[in-house]
Design a protein around this motif. Structure first.
Motif, PDB file in Angstrom:
ATOM      1  N   HIS A   1      80.990 112.501 -63.805  1.00  0.00           N
ATOM      2  CA  HIS A   1      80.339 112.541 -65.268  1.00  0.00           C
ATOM      3  C   HIS A   1      79.636 113.838 -65.595  1.00  0.00           C
TER       4      HIS A   1
ATOM      5  N   GLN B   1      85.309 103.187 -69.552  1.00  0.00           N
ATOM      6  CA  GLN B   1      83.789 103.319 -69.346  1.00  0.00           C
ATOM      7  C   GLN B   1      83.462 102.003 -69.043  1.00  0.00           C
TER       8      GLN B   1
ATOM      9  N   PRO C   1      89.301 115.642 -74.401  1.00  0.00           N
ATOM     10  CA  PRO C   1      90.269 114.887 -75.326  1.00  0.00           C
ATOM     11  C   PRO C   1      90.109 115.359 -76.596  1.00  0.00           C
ATOM     12  N   ARG C   2      88.780 115.774 -76.983  1.00  0.00           N
ATOM     13  CA  ARG C   2      88.391 116.384 -78.421  1.00  0.00           C
ATOM     14  C   ARG C   2      89.034 117.464 -78.759  1.00  0.00           C
TER      15      ARG C   2
ATOM     16  N   ASN D   1      81.896 117.020 -67.568  1.00  0.00           N
ATOM     17  CA  ASN D   1      81.474 117.558 -68.630  1.00  0.00           C
ATOM     18  C   ASN D   1      80.951 118.971 -68.476  1.00  0.00           C
TER      19      ASN D   1
ATOM     20  N   HIS E   1      85.208 109.721 -79.746  1.00  0.00           N
ATOM     21  CA  HIS E   1      85.232 110.532 -80.769  1.00  0.00           C
ATOM     22  C   HIS E   1      86.291 109.930 -81.823  1.00  0.00           C
TER      23      HIS E   1
ATOM     24  N   TYR F   1      89.398 107.413 -77.028  1.00  0.00           N
ATOM     25  CA  TYR F   1      88.067 108.210 -76.614  1.00  0.00           C
ATOM     26  C   TYR F   1      87.102 108.083 -77.633  1.00  0.00           C
TER      27      TYR F   1
ATOM     28  N   PHE G   1      74.551 109.890 -73.066  1.00  0.00           N
ATOM     29  CA  PHE G   1      75.523 109.161 -72.255  1.00  0.00           C
ATOM     30  C   PHE G   1      75.077 109.099 -70.622  1.00  0.00           C
TER      31      PHE G   1
ATOM     32  N   LEU H   1      91.127 119.148 -70.355  1.00  0.00           N
ATOM     33  CA  LEU H   1      89.860 118.514 -69.870  1.00  0.00           C
ATOM     34  C   LEU H   1      88.992 117.567 -70.931  1.00  0.00           C
TER      35      LEU H   1
ATOM     36  N   LYS I   1      73.978 101.829 -66.157  1.00  0.00           N
ATOM     37  CA  LYS I   1      75.076 101.079 -65.783  1.00  0.00           C
ATOM     38  C   LYS I   1      75.155 100.561 -64.220  1.00  0.00           C
TER      39      LYS I   1
ATOM     40  N   PHE J   1      78.571 107.046 -75.060  1.00  0.00           N
ATOM     41  CA  PHE J   1      79.583 107.170 -73.929  1.00  0.00           C
ATOM     42  C   PHE J   1      80.012 108.677 -73.780  1.00  0.00           C
ATOM     43  N   ASP J   2      80.446 108.828 -72.581  1.00  0.00           N
ATOM     44  CA  ASP J   2      80.906 110.125 -72.026  1.00  0.00           C
ATOM     45  C   ASP J   2      82.199 110.560 -72.833  1.00  0.00           C
ATOM     46  N   PRO J   3      82.170 111.589 -73.534  1.00  0.00           N
ATOM     47  CA  PRO J   3      83.121 112.127 -74.483  1.00  0.00           C
ATOM     48  C   PRO J   3      84.341 112.065 -73.632  1.00  0.00           C
ATOM     49  N   LEU J   4      84.484 112.138 -72.566  1.00  0.00           N
ATOM     50  CA  LEU J   4      85.771 112.613 -71.645  1.00  0.00           C
ATOM     51  C   LEU J   4      86.618 111.238 -71.177  1.00  0.00           C
ATOM     52  N   TYR J   5      86.076 110.326 -71.414  1.00  0.00           N
ATOM     53  CA  TYR J   5      86.670 109.202 -70.668  1.00  0.00           C
ATOM     54  C   TYR J   5      87.013 108.030 -71.815  1.00  0.00           C
TER      55      TYR J   5
END
Lengths: 618, 323
Positions: free
Chosen positions: B238, A122, B317-318, B242, A161, A159, B220, B315, B227, A113-117
């Motif tokens: 995407h 997704q 979330p982590r 990133n 993570h 998210y 990903f 930007l 997809k 998965f794209d970590p930012l969405y």
């Protein structure tokens, strides 16, 4: 496939023909590497096919080829989805097929998965791209999908993570299902999951398989998942299919030596035996061995396997790619009989003892079979019949396709080199006055193998294989100076020195203490695995041999009463005698031990039930 | 975020203290030359001399000097320029907006070009277009700023005569509307901004390209392709999205470079920004001015870093989870 044949058959959901996937070797020039080589299979609508094989066998490359994810031009052959050719489609032409018709739950969902969405976003992405769904409609659909795979709305807002591996795997599944694909490709869906999430995931996949009606391609090394979810299985080795057939049949009776090795390496609660990998390693895809790709690891490879590639040919209920038609029977005994009369002399009828009665058994290439029974059950006699030390009164022994009794003098001698016996009591079997070197070299001298220097070298290697020193001091020791464990190792070295194809070991460890027994039985198994020999282990100790045996044959009163895979025989014994043997196996009565634990007097009451107790004397 | 702000305040304090200690660690009295009538650097203006002595107050104990200095720094009293004989704060106030306009415009343009070009090049890595862009990026990143600026000046200013040669705006001009004023400023801005953009774009382009290339090899991205999403969505929503994370961090780290890069360009185009102020201050060994400029530049860079941190947290979330 000819046009006429295609017209007569219903068009399968997926028809893969001669699929090849090439990679250009990283960082260097050279010929492209074939990761997948001439793979063909069909998948009917709503059916499930498993593709199994070791890591790097090309499984994932097949999955990616089905979605057109390899660089243009690197996929050759034919992939037809309900008749439509997919190979060489342009990127734009692939887009409406991807996810809408063929969806994939990728391996390593952790990084899928794209970590930012957010996960919800997704999962909804393909809905907008393919079905034009957005906003509330998409939202509802995603939530319904999430419920179906056991996720809650809070998971959708999270998210990647923030979720566990199992949750991501479920989300991946929800995403794969979102457009209602005709074909669902699952790439290692259970890898990296703990046992409980894995079990739940398999349940879920099973349920989805039944509900969705989509064709399922399960790519996995998880044989239990494949057994549960698929009707057919294809075994992939180094980019080539080696065996294709009904899942239940293939897993129960593998025909290709590789399938057999794969099954033997698979951990299972019903196997008692210690795990052994397949000897050797997967070939370098850039430089595959000539001939059959499995031949360097195969225990039954013949000269032809080294030069000629075996085709995938129909053999009964399945396809097998093996010149020999699959797993070979190394040794087969049919209705063996042996009668002793008096002291070996002809005498009155009533003195006749039927030591072996109509005994039949089989030993496959590279297999370890344990012949179990109590003293006097006739197992030693059977062992001697098998190696040709005794003449049978009926029946026959066939070794590598050759009848032992019918063999001519020279053939017999050659056969004897290939079958070796390790006797129960090494002190009995070797002369105490001979030195270690002489004991081990004797068979070479008798068989007149090569010049003296070569014989010395063979002796050294055989001794090294059994973990003994090869210095002059040890080589000149005499048999009576050795300990029981050492002497038994010398006896095994003596058996190994001729590079036999089969070793019949009669109670090889019964004279030794428990620790030495464990060491030696493991050594035997290791040597067997490394050299790809067959091993017939004759023993009264079921508890010990089940650690190494693939199959167990139970003998009583000269008759074989039960025979089966080691795990089955130990877990579900069918014959009362087998049950009695199992119950009588040494076991600590843990209640007794633990009760005393607090007092510190542990050893006092460790009650060990002797092996023979509980079996009435014959 | 609060912890981060705190750590920036600490950094700022260290910068201020170093700025205070540096002249005092130099051998001899930094003002000796200025106050000695025999010296060639003697300040003839009595008023300026008095102000200098009062500001530095070198006869006072060190802690008191330090306290006065800190107070001055926070109230904008940065001392007096020796050469220009004006308060340093006032000088900076007059020049900083021009530099911010110039570097801001250049950074924006360079970033935009780098993000678009870098993503495209990465997407088609190995193609001839990619190779042309990479070569152009390397050349632009290494070409001497003054040479590029000079060439642009000769071409557009002198030869074609389309754009003014120097300054931030037309001297003594009166504007009827704010729009006319903006147009004049824009015309003066164009060449220096273009020069600075060219100086900055190369490194940024290469960074974006390599970041996007590494994102493209992520698992990903393969799933997203599987997809069946459109190329645009894959590329911009995407891959680039990133790659923005390392880019923003780079932007902050290079904020100081943008300002110092502006020194040459402002001198070349006679642009009324901080760069020209630094140029003049260094040339005249105008220590109070140099110190003031150093302080302001440090503060700008620190602020840029704080902003980048905040932006990256928005930007990614982590990172948000950590705070």
């Amino acid at each position: 496939m000819t046009g006429a044949a295609a017209a007569n058959q219903p068009v399968p959901l997926l028809a893969v023909r001669d699929l090849r996937v090439y990679f250009s070797p990283a960082g260097q020039d050279g010929p492209p590497v074939r990761a997948v080589d001439a793979v063909s299979f069909d998948l009917a609508d709503g059916a499930a096919l498993g593709i199994v094989g070791e890591t790097a066998s090309g499984k994932t490359s097949i999955a990616r080829a089905l979605l057109g994810l390899h660089p243009p031009g690197s996929t050759r052959g034919s992939i037809r989805l309900t008749g439509q050719e997919l190979v060489d489609l342009l990127e734009e032409e692939w887009r409406p097929i991807r996810w809408r018709r063929v969806a994939m739950a990728a391996q390593s969902s952790g990084s899928a998965f794209d970590p930012l969405y957010r996960l919800g976003e997704q999962i909804a992405e393909p809905l907008r791209a393919h079905l034009g769904l957005a906003g509330r409609e998409a939202q509802e659909r995603v939530e319904a999908l999430a419920r179906r795979v056991g996720l809650e709305p809070r998971h959708l807002r999270a998210y990647p993570h923030q979720l566990s591996g199992g949750e991501k795997q479920r989300a991946m599944l929800a995403m794969a299902l979102c457009c209602g694909p005709e074909l669902l490709v699952l790439d290692e869906p259970t890898s990296g999951q703990d046992v409980l999430s894995r079990a739940r995931l398999i349940d879920l996949l099973d349920q989805i398989r039944q509900e969705s009606g989509a064709g399922l391609l399960l790519i996995s090394h998880d044989l239990a998942a494949v057994a549960r979810l698929t009707g057919r299985v294809a075994v992939l080795y180094a980019g080539k299919l080696v065996e294709v057939g009904p899942t239940a049949a293939v897993l129960a009776h593998p025909r290709h030596p590789y399938t057999w090795g794969l099954l033997n390496a698979y951990p299972n609660m019903t196997t008692a035996r210690d795990l052994r990998g397949i000897r050797g390693r997967l070939p370098d895809p850039a430089d595959p061995p000539p001939g059959c790709r499995f031949h360097p690891r195969c225990t039954q490879a013949v000269e032809r396997c080294r030069h000629e590639e075996p085709p995938l040919a129909l053999a009964g209920d399945r396809l097998v790619a093996c010149h020999l038609g699959g797993l070979q029977t190394l040794l087969r005994a049919d209705g063996l009989r042996k009668v002793f009369s008096g002291h070996g002399r002809p005498g009155p009828e009533e003195e006749r003892v039927e030591a072996v009665r109509e005994a039949s058994l089989e030993l496959l290439e590279g297999e370890v079979v344990a012949l179990v029974g109590e003293t006097g059950s006739g197992k030693t006699t059977l062992g001697r019949l098998l190696v040709g030390l005794l003449q049978a009164d009926g029946g026959r022994v066939v070794f590598e396709g050759q009848d032992l009794a019918a063999a001519s003098g020279r053939q017999r001698k050659a056969l004897q080199r290939r079958i070796q016996l390790v006797a129960q009591d090494p002190f009995d079997a070797v002369s105490p006055r001979l030195t270690v070197a002489e004991i081990v070299r004797e068979p070479l001298d008798v068989q007149k193998v090569g010049p003296a220097a070569e014989r010395e070298e063979k002796v050294r290697r055989a001794l090294q294989a059994v973990g003994l020193p090869v210095d002059p001091a040890f080589l000149t020791r005499r048999a009576h100076e050795l300990s029981g464990g050492q002497l038994q190792r010398v006896a095994i070295a003596r058996a190994l020195v001729l590079d036999p194809k089969l070793i019949v070991a009669d109670e090889p460890v019964s004279m030794l203490d428990a620790s030495e027994q464990a060491k030696l039985i493991n050594l035997l198994k290791e040597i067997q695995n490394e050299r790809g020999m067959g091993l017939l282990l004759i023993s009264h100790d079921l508890a010990l041999v089940r650690k190494v045996a693939d199959r167990i044959v139970v003998m009583r009163d000269g008759e074989i009463v039960e025979e089966g895979l080691a795990g089955r025989v130990v877990a579900q014994p069918r014959h009362p005698y087998t049950r009695a043997l199992l119950e009588a196996a040494p076991a600590f009565a843990w209640e007794d031990v633990e009760e005393r634990d607090e007092g510190g007097v542990i050893l006092e009451k460790q009650s060990v039930i002797p092996a023979q107790a509980g079996i009435h004397p014959e | 975020m609060q912890r981060r702000i705190l750590s920036y305040l600490l950094t700022l304090w260290i910068v201020l203290t170093v700025n205070f200690l540096l002249p005092r660690l130099l051998p001899g009295d930094p003002l000796a030359a200025l106050l000695d009538p025999q010296s060639s650097d003697y300040v003839f203006d009595a008023e300026a001399r008095a102000a200098l002595e009062a500001y530095y107050g070198l006869d006072r104990p060190l802690p008191e000097q330090y306290g006065r200095y800190l107070l001055g720094a926070f109230t904008g009293d940065l001392g007096r320029s020796i050469r220009l004989n004006r308060p340093v704060g006032e000088l900076i106030g007059a020049h900083l907006p021009w530099t911010l306009l110039l570097t801001g415009t250049a950074l924006f343009l360079a970033s935009l070009l780098a993000l678009l070009g870098g993503t495209e090049a990465a997407w088609r890595r190995g193609s001839w277009r990619d190779r042309v862009l990479v070569t152009a990026g390397v050349v632009a990143g290494n070409a001497p700023v003054y040479f590029v600026g000079m060439m642009l000046l000769i071409l557009f200013g002198a030869w074609l005569g389309w754009l003014p040669l120097a300054g931030g705006r037309t001297p003594f001009a009166h504007y009827d509307t704010p729009l006319a004023a903006a147009a004049d400023v824009g015309r003066h801005l164009l060449l220096p901004a273009l020069t600075l953009t060219l100086a900055l774009v190369g490194a940024k382009f290469l960074l974006v390209r390599s970041s996007v290339v590494s994102v493209l090899s992520e698992d990903f991205m393969l799933v997203l392709r599987a997809k069946g999403l459109s190329e645009g969505r894959l590329k911009w929503a995407h891959a680039l999205r990133n790659a923005l994370l390392p880019f923003v961090a780079h932007l902050a780290a290079h904020a100081s470079m943008a300002i110092t890069g502006a020194v040459f360009i402002e001198a070349l185009f006679n642009y009324p920004g901080m760069g020209r102020l630094i140029f003049e201050a260094v040339g005249a060994r105008d220590y109070p001015l140099i110190q003031g400029v150093f302080l302001v530049v440090s503060t700008v860079v620190l602020t840029a870093n704080l902003l980048a941190d905040w932006l990256n947290a928005r930007l990614d979330p982590r990172l948000r989870a950590e705070q």
